[in-house]
Design a protein around this motif. Sequence first.
Motif, mmCIF file in Angstrom:
data_model
loop_
_atom_site.group_PDB
_atom_site.id
_atom_site.type_symbol
_atom_site.label_atom_id
_atom_site.label_comp_id
_atom_site.label_asym_id
_atom_site.label_seq_id
_atom_site.Cartn_x
_atom_site.Cartn_y
_atom_site.Cartn_z
ATOM 1 N N ILE A 178 0.695 -1.294 0.527
ATOM 2 C CA ILE A 178 -0.027 0.173 0.277
ATOM 3 C C ILE A 178 0.710 1.868 -0.246
ATOM 4 C CG2 ILE A 178 -1.659 1.500 1.094
ATOM 5 C CD1 ILE A 178 -3.266 -0.614 0.088
ATOM 6 N N ALA A 179 2.019 1.733 0.455
ATOM 7 C CA ALA A 179 2.894 2.395 0.704
ATOM 8 C C ALA A 179 3.690 2.391 -0.276
ATOM 9 C CB ALA A 179 3.631 1.760 1.628
ATOM 10 N N THR A 192 2.193 2.061 -3.582
ATOM 11 C CA THR A 192 1.317 1.871 -4.165
ATOM 12 C C THR A 192 1.415 3.480 -4.432
ATOM 13 O OG1 THR A 192 0.205 -0.826 -4.489
ATOM 14 C CG2 THR A 192 -0.955 1.504 -5.533
ATOM 15 N N GLU A 193 1.161 4.256 -3.215
ATOM 16 C CA GLU A 193 1.020 5.459 -3.501
ATOM 17 C C GLU A 193 1.931 6.461 -3.302
ATOM 18 O OE1 GLU A 193 -2.254 6.774 -2.162
ATOM 19 O OE2 GLU A 193 -3.485 4.746 -1.653
ATOM 20 N N LEU A 219 1.959 6.521 -6.965
ATOM 21 C CA LEU A 219 0.597 7.180 -7.601
ATOM 22 C C LEU A 219 0.888 8.444 -7.221
ATOM 23 C CD1 LEU A 219 -2.242 4.844 -6.846
ATOM 24 C CD2 LEU A 219 -1.462 5.220 -8.911
ATOM 25 N N GLY A 220 1.982 8.622 -6.613
ATOM 26 C CA GLY A 220 1.863 10.029 -6.166
ATOM 27 C C GLY A 220 2.928 11.075 -6.984
ATOM 28 N N ARG A 263 -6.184 -5.136 -1.386
ATOM 29 C CA ARG A 263 -6.374 -3.974 -1.240
ATOM 30 C C ARG A 263 -5.041 -2.795 -2.463
ATOM 31 N NH1 ARG A 263 -4.414 -1.332 4.794
ATOM 32 N NH2 ARG A 263 -4.815 0.755 3.453
ATOM 33 N N ALA A 264 -3.689 -3.188 -2.370
ATOM 34 C CA ALA A 264 -2.840 -2.383 -4.027
ATOM 35 C C ALA A 264 -3.549 -2.410 -5.022
ATOM 36 C CB ALA A 264 -1.651 -2.939 -3.349
ATOM 37 N N ARG A 286 -6.777 0.307 -5.146
ATOM 38 C CA ARG A 286 -5.838 1.278 -5.425
ATOM 39 C C ARG A 286 -4.937 1.585 -6.700
ATOM 40 N NH1 ARG A 286 -5.660 5.060 -5.877
ATOM 41 N NH2 ARG A 286 -4.978 6.970 -4.345
ATOM 42 N N ARG A 345 -6.933 4.274 -11.148
ATOM 43 C CA ARG A 345 -6.069 5.734 -11.270
ATOM 44 C C ARG A 345 -6.264 4.535 -13.388
ATOM 45 N NH1 ARG A 345 -2.002 9.401 -10.361
ATOM 46 N NH2 ARG A 345 -3.328 9.402 -8.560
#
Length: 274
Positions: free
Chosen positions: A163-164, A166-167, A170-171, A197-198, A201, A205
């Motif tokens: 998750i971290a 992936t964020e 996308l950042g 969840r990843a 997420r 997008r």
Amino acid sequence: MDQGAIAEGRAGAAGTGPEPATVAGSRVRILTYNIRHCRGTDGRVAPERVAEVIAATGADIVALQEVDVGRARTGGLDQADEIARLLGMTPHFHPALHIEEERYGDAILTRLPSRLMRAGPLPGLVRRPGLEPRGALWVEIAVGALRLQVVTTHLGLLGAERIAQTEALLGADWLGDPACRAPTVLLGDFNATSWTRAYHRLTRRLTDARRIAGRNEGRRGGASFPSRFPLLRLDRVFVGEGLTVERLAVVDGPLPRRASDHLPVFADIRLDDR
């Protein structure tokens, strides 16, 4: 090598489904492949075997994960450079792990004009400092008169870690960077099935290429791991706006099942030149 026909999104490694791909107008074949530092399921380290699997697909752009450069365990060879040499391609490499002269990470190879846009680390977990470091690599590739943004990565094994990462992808440093304008492809080993969840997420997008190919062809891409008895879809291609996925398949057959513990996945993509 296997001479069988494509079925259920699975392609043989030579003389089968993947017809030799050349860039025709705005079409391109892109492939992702976790090569496990070229150590096959028979225990033999053989970069030439990995190159043979890739060459049979006719891919124009190749994203590799688990690439060794200068590591004692694989004879000190620069695997990114050697595989690129065998394929007649230019390599771009990013070491997620760098210990003295030994490096290990991701690569993008292509015979098309290209330039490195960014290479860097992805976050881990503060409370788990011993996790394997992860990174990403972003290369801009000229497909005819168009520019394709290609980002590859290999995400972590833990859900919170993914998750971290992936964020971060996308950042603002990666897919959110204004220079990473459409059309964009994100591909690699995500260590994530479609119920994680990843994965969800990312699909807010981007679009999973397997879903587009399934809609266009009436079939879906198959599992790619483990190579001897594939059960999981870990190796994925995600696309942004301005791209049409005409075909997606896992490359299967006796040689791919020996060359690595993952099977390669390729996608035939058309860029919207409007």
